[in-house]
Structure formats: C-alpha cells, structure tokens
Design a protein around this motif. Structure first.
Motif, PDB file in Angstrom:
ATOM      1  N   LEU A 203       0.731  -1.092   0.061  1.00  0.00           N
ATOM      2  CA  LEU A 203      -0.006   0.001   0.060  1.00  0.00           C
ATOM      3  C   LEU A 203       0.950   1.266   0.039  1.00  0.00           C
ATOM      4  O   LEU A 203       0.753   2.161  -0.732  1.00  0.00           O
ATOM      5  N   ALA A 204       1.791   1.460   1.112  1.00  0.00           N
ATOM      6  CA  ALA A 204       2.600   2.319   1.014  1.00  0.00           C
ATOM      7  C   ALA A 204       3.350   2.795  -0.382  1.00  0.00           C
ATOM      8  O   ALA A 204       3.561   3.532  -0.955  1.00  0.00           O
ATOM      9  N   SER A 205       4.067   1.422  -0.947  1.00  0.00           N
ATOM     10  CA  SER A 205       4.752   1.632  -2.210  1.00  0.00           C
ATOM     11  C   SER A 205       4.012   2.117  -3.297  1.00  0.00           C
ATOM     12  O   SER A 205       4.307   2.922  -4.195  1.00  0.00           O
TER      13      SER A 205
ATOM     14  N   ARG B  89       6.975   1.511  -9.925  1.00  0.00           N
ATOM     15  CA  ARG B  89       7.793   0.869  -9.048  1.00  0.00           C
ATOM     16  C   ARG B  89       7.481  -0.375  -8.357  1.00  0.00           C
ATOM     17  O   ARG B  89       7.963  -1.385  -8.279  1.00  0.00           O
ATOM     18  N   THR B  90       6.095  -0.256  -7.786  1.00  0.00           N
ATOM     19  CA  THR B  90       5.451  -1.054  -7.238  1.00  0.00           C
ATOM     20  C   THR B  90       5.108  -2.339  -8.060  1.00  0.00           C
ATOM     21  O   THR B  90       5.539  -3.629  -7.753  1.00  0.00           O
TER      22      THR B  90
ATOM     23  N   LEU C 233       6.732  -6.204  -7.701  1.00  0.00           N
ATOM     24  CA  LEU C 233       5.822  -7.590  -7.600  1.00  0.00           C
ATOM     25  C   LEU C 233       6.420  -8.348  -8.826  1.00  0.00           C
ATOM     26  O   LEU C 233       6.199  -9.803  -8.643  1.00  0.00           O
ATOM     27  N   LYS C 234       6.798  -7.862  -9.947  1.00  0.00           N
ATOM     28  CA  LYS C 234       7.327  -8.503 -10.906  1.00  0.00           C
ATOM     29  C   LYS C 234       8.733  -9.370 -10.583  1.00  0.00           C
ATOM     30  O   LYS C 234       8.612 -10.492 -10.821  1.00  0.00           O
ATOM     31  N   ILE C 235       9.415  -8.450  -9.777  1.00  0.00           N
ATOM     32  CA  ILE C 235      10.778  -8.984  -9.369  1.00  0.00           C
ATOM     33  C   ILE C 235      10.471 -10.270  -8.370  1.00  0.00           C
ATOM     34  O   ILE C 235      10.719 -11.489  -8.372  1.00  0.00           O
ATOM     35  N   ALA C 236       9.238 -10.213  -7.555  1.00  0.00           N
ATOM     36  CA  ALA C 236       8.752 -11.069  -6.533  1.00  0.00           C
ATOM     37  C   ALA C 236       8.471 -12.470  -7.372  1.00  0.00           C
ATOM     38  O   ALA C 236       8.785 -13.381  -6.768  1.00  0.00           O
ATOM     39  N   ALA C 237       7.468 -12.263  -8.218  1.00  0.00           N
ATOM     40  CA  ALA C 237       7.007 -13.528  -8.879  1.00  0.00           C
ATOM     41  C   ALA C 237       8.373 -14.241  -9.637  1.00  0.00           C
ATOM     42  O   ALA C 237       8.170 -15.103  -9.699  1.00  0.00           O
TER      43      ALA C 237
ATOM     44  N   LEU D 253       9.728  -5.817  -2.941  1.00  0.00           N
ATOM     45  CA  LEU D 253       9.749  -4.243  -2.498  1.00  0.00           C
ATOM     46  C   LEU D 253      11.180  -3.615  -1.877  1.00  0.00           C
ATOM     47  O   LEU D 253      11.727  -2.753  -2.318  1.00  0.00           O
ATOM     48  N   PHE D 254      11.959  -4.667  -1.365  1.00  0.00           N
ATOM     49  CA  PHE D 254      13.173  -4.426  -0.816  1.00  0.00           C
ATOM     50  C   PHE D 254      14.022  -4.272  -2.127  1.00  0.00           C
ATOM     51  O   PHE D 254      14.731  -2.985  -2.035  1.00  0.00           O
TER      52      PHE D 254
END
Lengths: 159, 174
Positions: free
Chosen positions: A12-14, A21-22, A26-30, B57-58
C-alpha cells in the motif's frame, strides 16, 4: 499472519509512493519465486519422505537411550537430517525432558535441527553453490556440538 | 536440456506416479507421504508469497548505498550487529533466510555478514526463542544463545574472508 499484514501495508505504501515501481517490485517477487520454486519443491518432497521414515515417536525412541554421549551423537545426526518447525520441536523436547532425556541431548537435537539443513540443501545450493552449502553445514554441525557440550557442562550433566 | 533437469523431471514424475498409485491402490505409506507433502506445501504457501513480496519491494526501494553502508565492507562490526537484529525478525525457517541473504548480497552486503545473518536466522528468531524458553527453560535458551552467537559470528567472518580470498562470487539472477 502478521507477515501478510506487513506485506499488505508495504504494498500500500509503495503504491502510494510510486505505482510503476510497485509493479516492478511485484514482477521481481514473482520472477524470483518461480526461479527458486523447483528447489523448494525438491525440499518439500524430501521432507515428506523423511517425515514418514522418521516420525516423532521414532525420534523420541532414539533420543531416550541410556548413554548420554551416544544420545548426543544420535541427536545431532537426527537433527541434521530431519525437518521440524519450532512449534513441534520444542514441545516434543519438553516432553522428552520430563521423560528424563538429558538437556545436552536435547540441545544437540534442537540446535542441529535449526542450523544444519540436509533437507534445505537444495535451496541453499541454488543460491550459494555446493561448496558453500557443505562448508556452512559442516561448520554449523560443529557449532551445535559445542553448544551441546556447554549445555551439558552448565547443567552438570558431564563431570 | 541439462542433465540435472532430466534427473529432476524423472524424479518428480516418479514421485507423482508413486503418490497417485498409492492413492488408487490404498498403499498406506504412500498416502502418509502424500499427506505430509500437502500439509508441508500449505505451510510453505502461507509464508513464501509474503516473504517474496517483501523481497521484491526491498529490491526496488532500498538503495544499494544504504546496504553497502550498513552491511558492506566498510560497515565494520556494526554490519554483524545489524545482521543479527535483522535475523531475529525473520519468519518461517532458514529456508526463508536464503533468498533474503541472497538479496542482501546482491545489494552489496559482505559475505561474512550474510553468513552471520543466515546462522543467526537459524538460532535467534524471537518467537522461536520464546517458545524454546517456555519448554526448556530460560537458562537453556540463554546458554544456547550466548555460546552459539559468538561462534556463528566468528566462523562467518572466517568463511567470508576465506571465500573472498578465493574470489568467490554468487551466481547472478537467482
């Protein structure tokens, strides 16, 4: 659960700060998750088999022997090759303690359980390579033995 | 296709076939293993997505300079202290700490610090330690932490400098 509250608030903050950027976060996370997924799958499969071969009752039997030093050696090997979350391992240790199992044996078991991961090696290897995985686990095994000996000394179980 | 991929695919299909056959034929050990697989997968799914979202996010928000300053070559002893404090908040088990340590490394943390983080994530997690103390006593937890933390930091420093001398680099893009 609090992990998802934190993750939710962080997203939410992001989002409020920067939508683009958010999206890339999320793309990097996946991408990272999918990349390491096979290693996790391997670990889960290994765990499912080991849990069947070495259920809690069998581990309790092995740890409850008479000779404290054999107990420590057995405990550290069992702790290294099994996988147990803390919320199972510590209550089990509490029960074993009441049954008269030495603190030293329990220290060897819980510390190797936490630090040495034969079953998590597929994941560790994917990130850090085979050599580092072996080195770190061997070092951790010896740290666990030292911890067990010190616990034995402080609880008056040796000497 | 690499040889390891072939081994993995053969192993996976063998395992899946074994579970399906066990279920069909009522083979109890196989059903037990299947149940273990399901319950453990669920436990993982509860933690991993959240952990990887935070890692994403990091990667996007935390500046490389910040990590280099606090966890990098010039961080001195503070880097180790930060690594232990960070590790105490890690959820799940050491399997969650591996991707986090990898991200820290990619952002410029030194090797000794990430090994300290990994070791400490195994032994210093706060909820786990509270649990331990309530079943085995505060004395047990205190001795374990006081003995293991210095050993983890010391061996991590040694392992880090040994690998740095050998020009060890982690593979990129994991």
């Amino acid at each position: 659960m609090y992990l998802y509250i934190i993750a939710g608030l962080a997203i939410l903050a992001s989002l409020l700060a920067n939508r683009e950027r958010t999206r890339s976060a999320l793309k990097i996370a996946a991408k990272r998750f999918l990349h390491i997924f096979p290693a996790f799958l391997t670990m889960i499969i290994l765990v499912s088999i080991i849990l069947f071969l070495l259920p809690d009752e069998v581990i309790s039997d092995y740890l409850g022997g008479d000779n404290i030093f054999i107990g420590v050696i057995l405990a550290s090997f069992l702790g290294s090759i099994t996988f147990m979350p803390g919320f199972i391992a510590f209550p089990l240790s509490g029960i074993l303690l009441q049954r008269g199992v030495a603190y030293m044996v329990l220290a060897a078991f819980t510390t190797t359980l936490m630090m040495v991961g034969v079953l998590t090696a597929p994941i560790e290897k994917a990130y850090f390579g085979m050599k580092v995985t072996i080195l770190r686990n061997v070092i951790s095994f010896f740290i666990a033995l030292i911890v067990a000996v010190m616990i034995g000394l402080f609880f008056g179980e040796i000497f | 296709m690499k040889r390891n991929d072939i081994i993995r695919i053969v192993g996976l299909s063998g395992y899946a076939l074994f579970l399906v056959l066990s279920l069909a034929l009522g083979f109890d050990p196989g059903k037990e293993i299947g149940r273990n697989f399901l319950s453990f997968s669920l436990a993982m799914l509860k933690i991993l997505p959240g952990a990887f979202i935070l890692i994403g996010l990091f990667e996007v928000w935390v500046k490389r300079e910040t990590i280099e300053k606090h966890f990098g070559e010039k961080s001195g002893i503070r880097g180790y202290v930060w690594a232990i404090l960070l590790s105490s908040t890690t959820v799940g088990g050491i399997y969650v700490a591996f991707p986090i340590a990898y991200s820290l490394y990619c952002k410029g943390a030194r090797l000794g610090v990430i090994f300290t983080y990994l070791g400490a994530a195994a032994i210093c997690r706060v909820p786990m330690t509270i649990f331990e103390a309530s079943f085995l006593g505060i004395k047990f937890s205190a001795i374990r932490l006081l003995v293991s933390i210095p050993l983890v930091v010391g061996t991590s420093m040694l392992l880090g400098s040994y690998l740095a001398k050998r020009n060890y680099k982690l593979a990129a893009g994991r």
